[in-house]
Write a protein that holds these residues in place. Structure first.
Motif, PDB file in Angstrom:
ATOM      1  N   ALA A 276       0.838  -1.201   0.000  1.00 40.68           N
ATOM      2  CA  ALA A 276       0.000   0.000   0.000  1.00 40.68           C
ATOM      3  C   ALA A 276       0.871   1.248   0.000  1.00 40.68           C
ATOM      4  O   ALA A 276       1.921   1.283   0.642  1.00 40.68           O
ATOM      5  N   THR A 277       0.397   2.247  -0.742  1.00 40.20           N
ATOM      6  CA  THR A 277       1.074   3.539  -0.758  1.00 40.20           C
ATOM      7  C   THR A 277       0.023   4.624  -0.560  1.00 40.20           C
ATOM      8  O   THR A 277      -1.100   4.507  -1.061  1.00 40.20           O
ATOM      9  N   PRO A 278       0.372   5.659   0.187  1.00 34.08           N
ATOM     10  CA  PRO A 278      -0.567   6.756   0.361  1.00 34.08           C
ATOM     11  C   PRO A 278      -0.837   7.444  -0.979  1.00 34.08           C
ATOM     12  O   PRO A 278       0.035   7.513  -1.840  1.00 34.08           O
ATOM     13  N   GLY A 279      -2.040   7.911  -1.155  1.00 38.02           N
ATOM     14  CA  GLY A 279      -2.383   8.644  -2.359  1.00 38.02           C
ATOM     15  C   GLY A 279      -3.371   7.894  -3.216  1.00 38.02           C
ATOM     16  O   GLY A 279      -3.969   6.907  -2.799  1.00 38.02           O
ATOM     17  N   THR A 280      -3.517   8.368  -4.444  1.00 37.85           N
ATOM     18  CA  THR A 280      -4.490   7.787  -5.358  1.00 37.85           C
ATOM     19  C   THR A 280      -4.057   8.035  -6.790  1.00 37.85           C
ATOM     20  O   THR A 280      -3.016   8.630  -7.030  1.00 37.85           O
ATOM     21  N   TYR A 281      -4.834   7.575  -7.719  1.00 35.85           N
ATOM     22  CA  TYR A 281      -4.581   7.886  -9.114  1.00 35.85           C
ATOM     23  C   TYR A 281      -4.736   9.399  -9.308  1.00 35.85           C
ATOM     24  O   TYR A 281      -5.653  10.003  -8.750  1.00 35.85           O
ATOM     25  N   PRO A 282      -3.875  10.025 -10.092  1.00 41.14           N
ATOM     26  CA  PRO A 282      -3.969  11.480 -10.277  1.00 41.14           C
ATOM     27  C   PRO A 282      -5.339  11.943 -10.759  1.00 41.14           C
ATOM     28  O   PRO A 282      -5.847  12.960 -10.313  1.00 41.14           O
ATOM     29  N   GLU A 283      -5.963  11.188 -11.647  1.00 43.29           N
ATOM     30  CA  GLU A 283      -7.253  11.614 -12.183  1.00 43.29           C
ATOM     31  C   GLU A 283      -8.415  11.462 -11.197  1.00 43.29           C
ATOM     32  O   GLU A 283      -9.501  11.969 -11.449  1.00 43.29           O
ATOM     33  N   THR A 284      -8.189  10.785 -10.067  1.00 47.17           N
ATOM     34  CA  THR A 284      -9.256  10.644  -9.074  1.00 47.17           C
ATOM     35  C   THR A 284      -8.892  11.288  -7.742  1.00 47.17           C
ATOM     36  O   THR A 284      -9.502  10.995  -6.716  1.00 47.17           O
ATOM     37  N   ALA A 285      -7.940  12.184  -7.759  1.00 50.66           N
ATOM     38  CA  ALA A 285      -7.467  12.794  -6.515  1.00 50.66           C
ATOM     39  C   ALA A 285      -8.562  13.583  -5.799  1.00 50.66           C
ATOM     40  O   ALA A 285      -8.481  13.795  -4.594  1.00 50.66           O
ATOM     41  N   ARG A 286      -9.608  14.001  -6.504  1.00 51.36           N
ATOM     42  CA  ARG A 286     -10.646  14.823  -5.887  1.00 51.36           C
ATOM     43  C   ARG A 286     -11.947  14.056  -5.651  1.00 51.36           C
ATOM     44  O   ARG A 286     -13.014  14.655  -5.640  1.00 51.36           O
ATOM     45  N   ILE A 287     -11.898  12.758  -5.468  1.00 54.55           N
ATOM     46  CA  ILE A 287     -13.119  12.027  -5.148  1.00 54.55           C
ATOM     47  C   ILE A 287     -13.486  12.337  -3.705  1.00 54.55           C
ATOM     48  O   ILE A 287     -12.731  12.062  -2.778  1.00 54.55           O
ATOM     49  N   GLU A 288     -14.618  12.961  -3.535  1.00 54.84           N
ATOM     50  CA  GLU A 288     -15.140  13.322  -2.217  1.00 54.84           C
ATOM     51  C   GLU A 288     -16.615  13.586  -2.380  1.00 54.84           C
ATOM     52  O   GLU A 288     -17.155  13.463  -3.466  1.00 54.84           O
ATOM     53  N   GLY A 289     -17.279  13.889  -1.316  1.00 56.76           N
ATOM     54  CA  GLY A 289     -18.695  14.216  -1.415  1.00 56.76           C
ATOM     55  C   GLY A 289     -19.587  13.068  -1.008  1.00 56.76           C
ATOM     56  O   GLY A 289     -19.206  12.216  -0.214  1.00 56.76           O
ATOM     57  N   GLY A 290     -20.792  13.052  -1.568  1.00 58.83           N
ATOM     58  CA  GLY A 290     -21.794  12.067  -1.193  1.00 58.83           C
ATOM     59  C   GLY A 290     -22.177  11.182  -2.361  1.00 58.83           C
ATOM     60  O   GLY A 290     -22.215  11.630  -3.513  1.00 58.83           O
ATOM     61  N   TYR A 291     -22.460   9.928  -2.060  1.00 57.71           N
ATOM     62  CA  TYR A 291     -22.764   8.934  -3.081  1.00 57.71           C
ATOM     63  C   TYR A 291     -23.943   8.084  -2.647  1.00 57.71           C
ATOM     64  O   TYR A 291     -24.051   7.709  -1.480  1.00 57.71           O
ATOM     65  N   SER A 292     -24.812   7.781  -3.593  1.00 60.47           N
ATOM     66  CA  SER A 292     -25.906   6.838  -3.375  1.00 60.47           C
ATOM     67  C   SER A 292     -25.926   5.887  -4.556  1.00 60.47           C
ATOM     68  O   SER A 292     -25.727   6.306  -5.701  1.00 60.47           O
ATOM     69  N   VAL A 293     -26.191   4.622  -4.288  1.00 67.31           N
ATOM     70  CA  VAL A 293     -26.389   3.644  -5.345  1.00 67.31           C
ATOM     71  C   VAL A 293     -27.803   3.108  -5.182  1.00 67.31           C
ATOM     72  O   VAL A 293     -28.165   2.600  -4.115  1.00 67.31           O
ATOM     73  N   LEU A 294     -28.599   3.273  -6.237  1.00 60.11           N
ATOM     74  CA  LEU A 294     -29.975   2.793  -6.239  1.00 60.11           C
ATOM     75  C   LEU A 294     -30.163   1.845  -7.408  1.00 60.11           C
ATOM     76  O   LEU A 294     -29.559   2.030  -8.474  1.00 60.11           O
ATOM     77  N   GLU A 295     -30.971   0.822  -7.219  1.00 68.01           N
ATOM     78  CA  GLU A 295     -31.280  -0.110  -8.296  1.00 68.01           C
ATOM     79  C   GLU A 295     -32.665   0.243  -8.806  1.00 68.01           C
ATOM     80  O   GLU A 295     -33.653   0.146  -8.069  1.00 68.01           O
TER      81      GLU A 295
END
Length: 113
Positions: free
Chosen positions: A61-80
């Motif tokens: 494991a390494t700290p960080g993320t993919y550069p293109e997803t560095a700003r994933i934050e906020g709220g999420y819902s998954v509905l079927e």
């Protein structure tokens, strides 16, 4: 039925701190409605105080993320849901509760998920 991701970035919520309890109550009411309708799969907000981590196939494991997803934050819902129109209707309810527009994306069908 298709699973839909309904989401928003943290910065989209421009709500005064004193109004946040009302926003939370409204959002929880929509969650309860979705659960009662049998369309709720999962939802929640990203804990922005916990940094992301990349985990490789070997478990390293390494700290960080993919550069293109560095700003994933906020709220999420998954509905079927049965249709894109139904997804828009639920997104509108979430938008009203959270006081910000919602992004809607469809998951690809996978019989194993």
């Amino acid at each position: 039925m298709t699973k839909y991701l309904i989401s928003f970035p943290s910065g989209a919520m421009d709500v005064p701190p004193e109004e946040m309890p009302a926003v939370a109550d409204a959002a929880h009411a929509v969650v309860r409605e979705a659960k009662a309708a049998g369309v709720w799969v999962f939802g929640g907000g990203i804990d922005e105080d916990v940094p992301p981590m990349l985990v490789a196939a070997d478990g390293s494991a390494t700290p960080g993320t993919y550069p293109e997803t560095a700003r994933i934050e906020g709220g999420y819902s998954v509905l079927e849901l049965p249709s894109a129109e139904a997804a828009r209707e639920w997104a509108a309810k979430i938008a009203a509760a959270c006081r910000c527009a919602q992004e809607v994306r469809a998951f690809q069908y996978d019989p194993e998920s």
